[in-house]
Design a protein around this motif. Sequence first.
Motif, PDB file in Angstrom:
ATOM      1  N   PHE A   6     -12.495 -48.532 -27.912  1.00  9.46           N
ATOM      2  CA  PHE A   6     -10.812 -48.472 -27.298  1.00  9.46           C
ATOM      3  C   PHE A   6     -10.363 -47.768 -26.236  1.00  9.46           C
ATOM      4  CE2 PHE A   6     -11.182 -50.095 -31.458  1.00  9.46           C
ATOM      5  CZ  PHE A   6     -10.974 -51.361 -31.467  1.00  9.46           C
ATOM      6  N   PRO A   7      -9.323 -48.302 -25.643  1.00 16.04           N
ATOM      7  CA  PRO A   7      -8.789 -47.123 -24.072  1.00 16.04           C
ATOM      8  C   PRO A   7      -7.784 -46.494 -25.370  1.00 16.04           C
ATOM      9  CG  PRO A   7      -7.991 -49.895 -24.061  1.00 16.04           C
ATOM     10  CD  PRO A   7      -9.050 -49.433 -25.654  1.00 16.04           C
ATOM     11  N   ILE A   8      -7.492 -47.140 -26.363  1.00 12.91           N
ATOM     12  CA  ILE A   8      -5.882 -46.378 -27.272  1.00 12.91           C
ATOM     13  C   ILE A   8      -6.043 -45.798 -28.677  1.00 12.91           C
ATOM     14  CG2 ILE A   8      -3.375 -46.376 -27.569  1.00 12.91           C
ATOM     15  CD1 ILE A   8      -3.206 -47.588 -25.038  1.00 12.91           C
ATOM     16  N   VAL A   9      -5.694 -44.309 -29.059  1.00 14.01           N
ATOM     17  CA  VAL A   9      -6.373 -44.302 -30.003  1.00 14.01           C
ATOM     18  C   VAL A   9      -4.047 -44.437 -30.808  1.00 14.01           C
ATOM     19  CG1 VAL A   9      -7.209 -42.990 -32.434  1.00 14.01           C
ATOM     20  CG2 VAL A   9      -8.302 -43.627 -30.244  1.00 14.01           C
ATOM     21  N   TYR A  10      -4.096 -44.967 -31.501  1.00  8.08           N
ATOM     22  CA  TYR A  10      -2.801 -44.867 -32.081  1.00  8.08           C
ATOM     23  C   TYR A  10      -2.882 -44.195 -33.034  1.00  8.08           C
ATOM     24  CZ  TYR A  10       2.058 -46.602 -31.840  1.00  8.08           C
ATOM     25  OH  TYR A  10       3.539 -46.904 -31.943  1.00  8.08           O
ATOM     26  N   ILE A  11      -1.616 -43.177 -33.579  1.00  2.00           N
ATOM     27  CA  ILE A  11      -1.403 -42.380 -34.641  1.00  2.00           C
ATOM     28  C   ILE A  11       0.086 -42.465 -35.417  1.00  2.00           C
ATOM     29  CG2 ILE A  11      -0.906 -40.445 -36.150  1.00  2.00           C
ATOM     30  CD1 ILE A  11      -4.317 -40.377 -34.484  1.00  2.00           C
ATOM     31  N   GLU A  12       0.502 -43.448 -35.984  1.00  3.97           N
ATOM     32  CA  GLU A  12       1.090 -44.276 -36.980  1.00  3.97           C
ATOM     33  C   GLU A  12       1.274 -43.785 -37.925  1.00  3.97           C
ATOM     34  OE1 GLU A  12       4.432 -45.412 -36.928  1.00  3.97           O
ATOM     35  OE2 GLU A  12       3.807 -47.597 -35.866  1.00  3.97           O
ATOM     36  N   TYR A  13       2.401 -43.062 -37.721  1.00  3.79           N
ATOM     37  CA  TYR A  13       3.212 -42.498 -39.402  1.00  3.79           C
ATOM     38  C   TYR A  13       4.857 -43.600 -39.720  1.00  3.79           C
ATOM     39  CZ  TYR A  13       0.621 -38.300 -40.050  1.00  3.79           C
ATOM     40  OH  TYR A  13      -0.309 -37.531 -39.645  1.00  3.79           O
ATOM     41  N   SER A  14       4.809 -44.169 -38.274  1.00  3.71           N
ATOM     42  CA  SER A  14       5.793 -44.797 -38.850  1.00  3.71           C
ATOM     43  C   SER A  14       7.373 -45.099 -39.502  1.00  3.71           C
ATOM     44  CB  SER A  14       4.633 -46.743 -39.278  1.00  3.71           C
ATOM     45  OG  SER A  14       6.612 -48.020 -39.074  1.00  3.71           O
ATOM     46  N   GLY A  15       7.752 -44.603 -39.305  1.00  2.93           N
ATOM     47  CA  GLY A  15       9.407 -44.314 -39.727  1.00  2.93           C
ATOM     48  C   GLY A  15       9.629 -42.825 -40.224  1.00  2.93           C
ATOM     49  N   THR A  16       8.161 -42.237 -40.272  1.00  5.07           N
ATOM     50  CA  THR A  16       7.842 -40.599 -40.988  1.00  5.07           C
ATOM     51  C   THR A  16       7.441 -40.189 -39.676  1.00  5.07           C
ATOM     52  OG1 THR A  16       7.743 -39.724 -43.301  1.00  5.07           O
ATOM     53  CG2 THR A  16       6.244 -40.822 -42.532  1.00  5.07           C
ATOM     54  N   TYR A  17       8.582 -38.665 -39.796  1.00  9.23           N
ATOM     55  CA  TYR A  17       7.261 -37.744 -38.836  1.00  9.23           C
ATOM     56  C   TYR A  17       6.589 -37.162 -39.404  1.00  9.23           C
ATOM     57  CZ  TYR A  17       7.173 -33.768 -35.748  1.00  9.23           C
ATOM     58  OH  TYR A  17       6.794 -33.167 -34.513  1.00  9.23           O
ATOM     59  N   GLY A  18       5.260 -37.258 -38.493  1.00 12.29           N
ATOM     60  CA  GLY A  18       3.411 -36.859 -39.506  1.00 12.29           C
ATOM     61  C   GLY A  18       3.365 -35.219 -39.456  1.00 12.29           C
ATOM     62  N   ASP A  19       2.108 -35.379 -39.426  1.00 11.43           N
ATOM     63  CA  ASP A  19       1.380 -33.729 -39.825  1.00 11.43           C
ATOM     64  C   ASP A  19       0.699 -33.225 -38.281  1.00 11.43           C
ATOM     65  OD1 ASP A  19       0.319 -31.789 -40.267  1.00 11.43           O
ATOM     66  OD2 ASP A  19      -0.811 -32.314 -41.819  1.00 11.43           O
ATOM     67  N   PRO A  20       1.376 -32.451 -37.450  1.00  7.46           N
ATOM     68  CA  PRO A  20       1.271 -32.196 -36.327  1.00  7.46           C
ATOM     69  C   PRO A  20      -0.612 -31.349 -36.376  1.00  7.46           C
ATOM     70  CG  PRO A  20       3.122 -31.068 -36.985  1.00  7.46           C
ATOM     71  CD  PRO A  20       2.785 -31.559 -37.721  1.00  7.46           C
TER      72      PRO A  20
ATOM     73  N   ASP B 204      12.610 -38.001 -33.827  1.00  4.62           N
ATOM     74  CA  ASP B 204      14.533 -38.368 -33.751  1.00  4.62           C
ATOM     75  C   ASP B 204      14.705 -36.433 -33.057  1.00  4.62           C
ATOM     76  OD1 ASP B 204      13.971 -36.469 -35.617  1.00  4.62           O
ATOM     77  OD2 ASP B 204      14.775 -37.729 -37.514  1.00  4.62           O
ATOM     78  N   SER B 205      14.206 -36.350 -32.370  1.00  4.96           N
ATOM     79  CA  SER B 205      14.852 -34.809 -31.504  1.00  4.96           C
ATOM     80  C   SER B 205      13.928 -34.681 -30.556  1.00  4.96           C
ATOM     81  CB  SER B 205      15.270 -34.252 -32.591  1.00  4.96           C
ATOM     82  OG  SER B 205      13.893 -33.949 -33.114  1.00  4.96           O
ATOM     83  N   ALA B 206      14.685 -33.977 -29.949  1.00  7.26           N
ATOM     84  CA  ALA B 206      13.992 -33.357 -28.404  1.00  7.26           C
ATOM     85  C   ALA B 206      12.401 -32.605 -29.095  1.00  7.26           C
ATOM     86  CB  ALA B 206      14.934 -32.534 -27.846  1.00  7.26           C
ATOM     87  N   GLU B 207      13.336 -31.499 -30.234  1.00  3.58           N
ATOM     88  CA  GLU B 207      12.049 -30.675 -30.734  1.00  3.58           C
ATOM     89  C   GLU B 207      10.698 -31.455 -31.444  1.00  3.58           C
ATOM     90  OE1 GLU B 207      15.728 -29.116 -30.001  1.00  3.58           O
ATOM     91  OE2 GLU B 207      15.337 -30.616 -31.426  1.00  3.58           O
ATOM     92  N   ARG B 208      11.434 -32.516 -31.568  1.00  2.00           N
ATOM     93  CA  ARG B 208       9.786 -33.146 -32.335  1.00  2.00           C
ATOM     94  C   ARG B 208       9.554 -33.566 -31.625  1.00  2.00           C
ATOM     95  NH1 ARG B 208      11.716 -36.082 -37.971  1.00  2.00           N
ATOM     96  NH2 ARG B 208      11.912 -34.076 -39.327  1.00  2.00           N
ATOM     97  N   ALA B 209       9.880 -34.319 -30.126  1.00  2.00           N
ATOM     98  CA  ALA B 209       9.029 -34.942 -28.998  1.00  2.00           C
ATOM     99  C   ALA B 209       8.151 -34.228 -28.087  1.00  2.00           C
ATOM    100  CB  ALA B 209      10.046 -35.785 -28.066  1.00  2.00           C
TER     101      ALA B 209
END
Length: 232
Positions: A159-173, A195-200
């Motif tokens: 697969f060229p993309i692996v997508y970690i999807e927490y969909s609507g909630t912030y995940g575990d770094p 939903d913030s620069a910090e999380r991004a």
Amino acid sequence: MTGTHLKWKNWAHVTKLDPDKHLDAAAVEAVATSGTDAILLSGTLNVTRENLADLREQVEDYGIPLVVEPADPEGAVFEGVDLLFVPSVLNTPDARWVVGKHQQWALACPEIPWEQVVPEAYIVLNPASAVGRVTRAVCDLKPAEVAAYARCAEHYFHFPIVYIEYSGTYGDPAVVRAASEAITGASLYYGGGIDSAERAAEMGRYADTIVVGNAVYEKGVETLKATVKAVQ
């Protein structure tokens, strides 16, 4: 078309817009001119060819790459978009979401423009999300288990993309970091709760590309712009 196909690997920030949700014309323009690298048209529930086409028409005149990520491959729309990101959910016991629906898509639509298709290995980690419920994803995974899925996605399935999807909630770094360290050539996408620069910035340290969706509707375009600035 070809140029977009080659450049997607360099995207740092993608904005996901849901055909089942509404933005006015001013908000759509603000999203398209926010600096995000691409717009992903994607949703899990109540996505139809009609509302997908309507959303595409809203955003297609801004010159930004448009990607459709169909909730069900049989509902994919080709016209007027640059790429199709087609998910396979790896952490589900229901094989329909790994390859079954894809086979039905190929059966029903023999003229699929395969040059537009980019396969994604989804690892869904929020059991309360619509995608988690629909696909019956097994979400209580440790970082090492997620990393093993990521390695299989890249080295076995290619697969060229692996997508970690927490969909609507912030995940575990720590989970995203483990997935990042497990792969070498595939691109790692992360989506969920940014939903913030910090999380991004935090998830952008590990993921090649972050995907921001709900924040556009819940916190507005200025928050989106802050997440763009944090990773570019």
